[in-house]
Scaffold this motif. Structure first.
Motif, PDB file in Angstrom:
ATOM      1  N   GLY A 268      -3.325   3.158  -0.155  1.00  0.00           N
ATOM      2  CA  GLY A 268      -2.387   2.692  -1.164  1.00  0.00           C
ATOM      3  C   GLY A 268      -2.172   3.683  -2.293  1.00  0.00           C
ATOM      4  O   GLY A 268      -2.902   4.662  -2.445  1.00  0.00           O
ATOM      5  N   HIS A 269      -1.143   3.395  -3.127  1.00  0.00           N
ATOM      6  CA  HIS A 269      -0.774   4.254  -4.250  1.00  0.00           C
ATOM      7  C   HIS A 269      -1.391   3.808  -5.564  1.00  0.00           C
ATOM      8  O   HIS A 269      -1.368   4.541  -6.535  1.00  0.00           O
ATOM      9  CB  HIS A 269       0.758   4.273  -4.416  1.00  0.00           C
ATOM     10  N   ASN A 270      -1.882   2.566  -5.603  1.00  0.00           N
ATOM     11  CA  ASN A 270      -2.384   2.020  -6.872  1.00  0.00           C
ATOM     12  C   ASN A 270      -3.810   2.487  -7.113  1.00  0.00           C
ATOM     13  O   ASN A 270      -4.767   1.932  -6.589  1.00  0.00           O
ATOM     14  CB  ASN A 270      -2.322   0.487  -6.850  1.00  0.00           C
ATOM     15  N   ARG A 271      -3.959   3.506  -7.952  1.00  0.00           N
ATOM     16  CA  ARG A 271      -5.259   4.131  -8.168  1.00  0.00           C
ATOM     17  C   ARG A 271      -6.171   3.319  -9.084  1.00  0.00           C
ATOM     18  O   ARG A 271      -7.350   3.637  -9.222  1.00  0.00           O
ATOM     19  CB  ARG A 271      -5.068   5.539  -8.746  1.00  0.00           C
TER      20      ARG A 271
ATOM     21  N   THR B 266       0.824  -1.207   0.000  1.00  0.00           N
ATOM     22  CA  THR B 266       0.000   0.000   0.000  1.00  0.00           C
ATOM     23  C   THR B 266       0.862   1.262   0.000  1.00  0.00           C
ATOM     24  O   THR B 266       0.863   2.028  -0.961  1.00  0.00           O
ATOM     25  CB  THR B 266      -0.931   0.030   1.230  1.00  0.00           C
ATOM     26  N   LYS B 267       1.621   1.453   1.053  1.00  0.00           N
ATOM     27  CA  LYS B 267       2.406   2.678   1.234  1.00  0.00           C
ATOM     28  C   LYS B 267       3.741   2.636   0.513  1.00  0.00           C
ATOM     29  O   LYS B 267       4.422   3.639   0.379  1.00  0.00           O
ATOM     30  CB  LYS B 267       2.635   2.906   2.736  1.00  0.00           C
ATOM     31  N   SER B 268       4.145   1.442   0.037  1.00  0.00           N
ATOM     32  CA  SER B 268       5.456   1.250  -0.580  1.00  0.00           C
ATOM     33  C   SER B 268       6.561   1.629   0.398  1.00  0.00           C
ATOM     34  O   SER B 268       7.507   2.345   0.049  1.00  0.00           O
ATOM     35  CB  SER B 268       5.581   2.072  -1.876  1.00  0.00           C
ATOM     36  N   ALA B 269       6.450   1.120   1.611  1.00  0.00           N
ATOM     37  CA  ALA B 269       7.346   1.510   2.702  1.00  0.00           C
ATOM     38  C   ALA B 269       8.765   1.002   2.474  1.00  0.00           C
ATOM     39  O   ALA B 269       9.016  -0.206   2.457  1.00  0.00           O
ATOM     40  CB  ALA B 269       6.808   0.988   4.031  1.00  0.00           C
TER      41      ALA B 269
END
Length: 473
Positions: A214-217, A125-128
């Protein structure tokens, strides 16, 4: 600039006006070159049932992976889970190095830990970056050794154009990949670990009291999209690997080097709209070979190149950043946050448009975003919990059906508690379907590699008086 021009004019036969015109022309040339670099992205669309390449543009050109790197970090994490070396609840301790990674990150302090599942969710989600590094250190002893493991695994999967240098994808000039290799990795994740693949469909999760989005829209916006990963640094541009499953057809598509998150998403949407109808409804079976289980022989197969390994042949540079295009990699890296939302806070998200908007696709048929939405958009549902993320391939078992998703989910939870050993490696999820104008929800467990494995699990459940039958995804 003016002093340089004045000195040149004083020693030349050209009048100042001519020199200024030439200077302006040079400026436009630089802008045109930057624009062409920005437009030269890489993309590929692969039929995930047959392996047939449906579309390709610069698919073998070297590119910086950015956060797509974390796909391999998760592959090795899933592999360790499947082998019983770690579990979802195993603690991941954050070293000082991991905690100090650049944003975006979870923000865990040195010496503190989170569960493996939390680390996974923060990555998808956050690409941590800190979570990826911490997982790499746990699995490899240190990040350098883990990078060797990552590259060795890439070779085993047939990813011959990829070298990994770290676990998170933060800038390193010796770390590169290709769009084709990322498609291979995307297919391998789904084929080899269907029991964990549902994590990639996660759109948000709770970390303490904080809701992390998350970043995936494209998740929840384009019908059938069930993952996988976004990526961004200034050197790489905007990257995206998407998996699509409409029930009969499956695709894995890759777009690398986008000039913005919005244009990248629209390009991906256009590729899905164009090529999903052309994918096969037949086929099946593994397209990517299972990896060698011997870590010693795996490492022996890989000799990492020196740190000055060739970088991508063309680095995407937006026209507006043409004045910084000459900066070296070290300078560029200082500004990379790997935070796509921060990098493009003002960028429009993919939404249902009121009018047609042109979709940017490199050498692909032109498709309007409005057409994409009309064919594939669906209302954005509530955020899926981990247990309802769909598992797109392999065999599943169905244990219940209900007119309410909450009831189907409750049955999944109850069944898991009743038969924890039988479902230890399975992933529960719900599937909506229509019957006589009403919507119902099937309660299923996925992650079974064969029909026999699914029926064996059903037999075990029936002994506990739980109705069950097997179904191929």
């Amino acid at each position: 600039m003016r002093q340089a021009l004045s000195g040149f004019v004083s020693k030349s036969a050209f009048p100042l006006k001519t020199i200024m015109i030439l200077a302006m022309a040079m400026t436009f040339v630089v802008a045109d070159v930057a624009s062409s670099l920005a437009a030269k992205s890489a993309a590929i669309v692969v039929d995930a049932k047959t392996g047939k390449v449906l579309y390709s543009a610069n698919a073998d050109g070297r590119r910086y992976p950015a956060s797509l790197t974390k796909m391999m970090t998760l592959y090795l994490t899933f592999e360790a889970m499947a082998k019983g070396k770690i579990s979802r609840n195993s603690p991941v301790v954050f070293s000082a190095h991991a905690s100090a990674e650049a944003p975006t990150k979870l923000g865990v302090k040195p010496g503190e830990s989170v569960a493996v599942e939390t680390a996974i969710l923060s990555i998808v989600t956050k690409s941590a970056n800190d979570s990826a590094t911490a997982l790499g250190e746990m699995l490899g002893g240190n990040e350098t050794n883990f990078a060797r493991m990552m590259t060795a695994k890439a070779r085993q999967l047939g990813m011959n154009g990829t070298v990994f240098r770290n676990a998170n994808g933060l800038p390193d000039p010796g770390q590169f990949t290709t769009a084709r290799d990322m498609a291979t990795l995307g297919i391998a994740l789904r084929e080899h670990f269907p029991q964990y693949y549902g994590y990639f469909a996660q759109r948000s999760f709770l970390y303490g009291r904080q809701r992390i989005n998350g970043h995936n829209r494209l998740l929840g916006r384009i019908k059938g999209v069930d993952g996988i990963k976004t990526g961004y640094t200034r050197a790489s541009g905007f990257n995206l690997v998407s998996s699509v499953n409409d029930g009969n057809r499956r695709l894995v598509a890759v777009v690398m080097g986008g000039t913005s998150g919005g244009s990248r998403d629209n390009q991906m949407a256009g590729l899905i709209n164009t090529y999903l109808p052309r994918a096969s409804t037949r086929g099946g079976g593994d397209l990517v070979a299972k990896a060698d289980s011997n870590p010693i022989s795996a490492l022996a197969k890989v000799l990492l190149p020196k740190h000055d390994a060739p970088t991508p042949d063309e680095k995407p540079v937006a026209v507006a950043e043409a004045d910084t295009a000459v900066a070296d990699d070290a300078t560029v890296a200082q500004g990379d946050s790997e935070d796509e939302d921060t990098a493009e806070a003002e960028a429009p998200k993919l939404v249902v448009p009121a009018k047609k908007v042109k979709t940017v696709i490199v050498s692909a048929p032109k498709v309007a975003t409005a057409q994409v939405v009309a064919a594939y958009a669906e209302p954005t549902p509530a955020v899926d919990p981990v247990s309802t993320a769909s598992v797109p391939s392999g065999w599943a078992i169905q244990v219940a059906s209900s007119p309410k998703q909450s009831e189907a989910q409750a049955f999944l939870d109850k069944t898991t508690k009743q038969a924890p050993k039988v479902l230890a490696n399975a992933s529960g999820f719900t599937v909506a379907f229509d019957k006589d104008g009403a919507t119902y929800y099937r309660a299923r467990f996925g992650g079974f590699g064969s029909k026999d494995a699914a029926w064996k699990a059903c037999t075990a459940l029936k002994k506990k008086k739980i109705e069950c039958y097997a179904v191929q995804q």
